[in-house]
Design an enzyme around this catalytic site. Structure first.
Site, PDB file in Angstrom:
ATOM      1  N   GLY A   1       0.821  -1.208   0.000  1.00 56.64           N
ATOM      2  CA  GLY A   1       0.000   0.000   0.000  1.00 56.64           C
ATOM      3  C   GLY A   1       0.848   1.248   0.000  1.00 56.64           C
ATOM      4  O   GLY A   1       2.059   1.182  -0.188  1.00 56.64           O
ATOM      5  N   ASN A   2       0.212   2.381   0.189  1.00 52.73           N
ATOM      6  CA  ASN A   2       0.956   3.636   0.317  1.00 52.73           C
ATOM      7  C   ASN A   2       0.240   4.556   1.300  1.00 52.73           C
ATOM      8  O   ASN A   2      -0.821   4.217   1.817  1.00 52.73           O
ATOM      9  CB  ASN A   2       1.172   4.291  -1.055  1.00 52.73           C
ATOM     10  CG  ASN A   2      -0.125   4.690  -1.711  1.00 52.73           C
ATOM     11  OD1 ASN A   2      -0.853   5.533  -1.213  1.00 52.73           O
ATOM     12  ND2 ASN A   2      -0.430   4.047  -2.851  1.00 52.73           N
ATOM     13  N   ARG A   3       0.837   5.714   1.568  1.00 51.67           N
ATOM     14  CA  ARG A   3       0.342   6.573   2.647  1.00 51.67           C
ATOM     15  C   ARG A   3      -0.809   7.497   2.263  1.00 51.67           C
ATOM     16  O   ARG A   3      -1.211   8.339   3.058  1.00 51.67           O
ATOM     17  CB  ARG A   3       1.486   7.438   3.170  1.00 51.67           C
ATOM     18  CG  ARG A   3       2.537   6.684   3.916  1.00 51.67           C
ATOM     19  CD  ARG A   3       3.585   7.643   4.450  1.00 51.67           C
ATOM     20  NE  ARG A   3       4.807   6.950   4.783  1.00 51.67           N
ATOM     21  CZ  ARG A   3       4.977   6.247   5.887  1.00 51.67           C
ATOM     22  NH1 ARG A   3       4.012   6.163   6.767  1.00 51.67           N
ATOM     23  NH2 ARG A   3       6.119   5.631   6.110  1.00 51.67           N
TER      24      ARG A   3
END
Ligand code: C5P
Length: 405
Positions: free
Chosen positions: A208-210
């Site tokens: 995932g990412n932020r």
């Protein structure tokens, strides 16, 4: 867009009346003038002073003892209202409205107004399911009343069922949607993507990412508030779904691609605020990968460029999260992906970009015009982007040349 608009907020005698204090406060914080009108029964549940304190305006509780400001009370209130909302609306008030009874200032105002009227019913499950109430609601609906809720859940009577006041957030969304009916994006279909995609590795893990999705949600809400039909393709689960917006939940880049391509088939605008993964695991393990070997190598393959794949006569707005050479890199992406507009974020700044409520973006258009916006709430950034979209749409209408040929 909503600033300066007049809302008449009617409160009737339900235990859910206390929730309306928050609705009144949030509307006031957004810059709307909120005139609260309470029925006698409502004042038994919550004090007029609570509403007066959050709206900074007189609260009307009695038809015969109204402040001098409202000389011909129901008429002046009814006339200046941009929207009338009754939340909570009891079975009793709903029945009166359906019959055209005007025995209190609130029912008088509803009968006299030409503004859109929203009712948020709240009552015991038995009262709600009673055919009399159902008929009254159906009659009001057929007369153009907007009915928000009720929801299902625990009721003050101890029963569990239909009759709970719908989430105040949804009531707020319904109000903004009603106010947006005269906005500059009426009849336009805008697709917005939001959030960071999740690329599955196995049954339980993902890459995932932020990205929080806040910018995309602000865009969807701002477009709704200007009258657009909005489809939000989102991988976000932490934010409440905006009311009055079609929400399509997705997880991975491939799912987002499918949803975006489908939603944009007949849309006017695509705004890709989502942080789409650039790579995804080549294979998704059917089971949970065991912690056995010392090292684990994942083979990653490139994801499709979603916005690049969207073709046809559609306005395309992209985002770029960059850490340096913002204008150069933003311009490169705009050209490569054939965008009409790109909003570039500096991800090294602490007060803007991922997970913050504020953003500082640089807007670059096809003609190479660069505009540096100051730090501001994401909802305001969204409106400035939509201002540009409105201009692009009017230009596209004047010269409907296919830009992707
Ligand atoms: O990740 P990148 O900086 O290339 O993103 C630029 C724009 O392209 C963003 O609007 C993003 O949502 C979009 N994008 C996309 N499909 C991808 C990667 C990015 O539509 N696979």
């Amino acid at each position: 867009m909503v600033e300066g608009k007049n809302v008449v907020l009617g409160i009737t005698g339900s235990i859910a009346a206390y929730k309306a204090v928050d609705i009144a406060a949030k509307l006031t914080q957004k810059g709307l003038a909120v005139d609260v009108v309470m029925t006698k029964a409502a004042t038994k549940f919550v004090s007029a002073l609570s509403f007066r304190s959050v709206t900074h305006r007189p609260v009307i509780t009695d038809m015969w003892e109204t402040p001098a400001e409202f000389n011909i009370e129901h008429v002046s209130l009814a006339e200046r209202a941009d929207v009338v909302v009754i939340a909570p609306a009891t079975a009793n008030t709903i029945a009166k409205l359906a019959a055209g009874i005007a025995d209190e200032i609130l029912t008088c105002t509803v009968l006299a107004t030409r503004a859109p009227i929203i009712l948020a019913p709240a009552m015991d499950a038995g009262m709600y399911s009673n055919p009399i109430t159902q008929e009254n609601l159906a009659k009001l609906r057929s007369r153009g009343f907007i009915i928000a809720g009720p929801g299902y859940g625990w009721l003050a009577s101890g029963l569990v069922g239909m009759g709970r006041l719908v989430d105040p957030n949804e009531i707020l969304g319904t109000i903004f949607q009603a106010l947006g009916k005269k906005g500059d994006l009426v009849d336009k279909h805008i697709v917005v993507s939001a959030g960071g995609t999740r690329e599955p590795i196995d049954l339980v893990r993902y890459i995932g990412n932020r990205s929080s999705g806040k910018m995309g949600y602000a865009l969807a809400e701002a477009a709704r508030d200007r009258g657009a039909t909005v489809t939000l393709v989102t991988s976000v689960t932490e934010l409440p779904p905006p009311a009055g917006v079609e929400v399509i939940p997705v997880e991975s880049a491939l799912e987002m691609r499918e949803a975006v391509l489908k939603a944009t088939a007949a849309a006017d605008v695509l705004i890709m605020a989502a942080a789409v993964a650039d790579y995804h695991p080549a294979k998704v393990a059917k089971d949970k990968i065991k912690r056995e070997s010392e090292t684990l190598t994942l083979e990653l393959v490139k994801t499709p460029d979603i916005i690049g794949e969207v073709r046809g006569n559609i306005i395309k707005v992209g985002f770029a999260a960059e850490s340096k050479d913002l204008i150069v890199r933003g311009t490169e992406k705009l050209k490569k992906k054939k965008l009409d507009l790109i909003a570039v974020n500096d991800i090294t700044a602490e007060d803007s970009g991922f997970a913050t409520d504020t953003n500082r973006v640089i807007l670059i258009d096809r003609k190479g015009k660069v505009e540096q916006l100051s730090l501001m709430p994401k909802y305001e950034v969204a409106h400035l982007i939509l201002d540009k979209v409105v201009v692009l749409l009017s230009r596209a209408q004047r010269s409907p040349a296919e830009k992707d040929t």
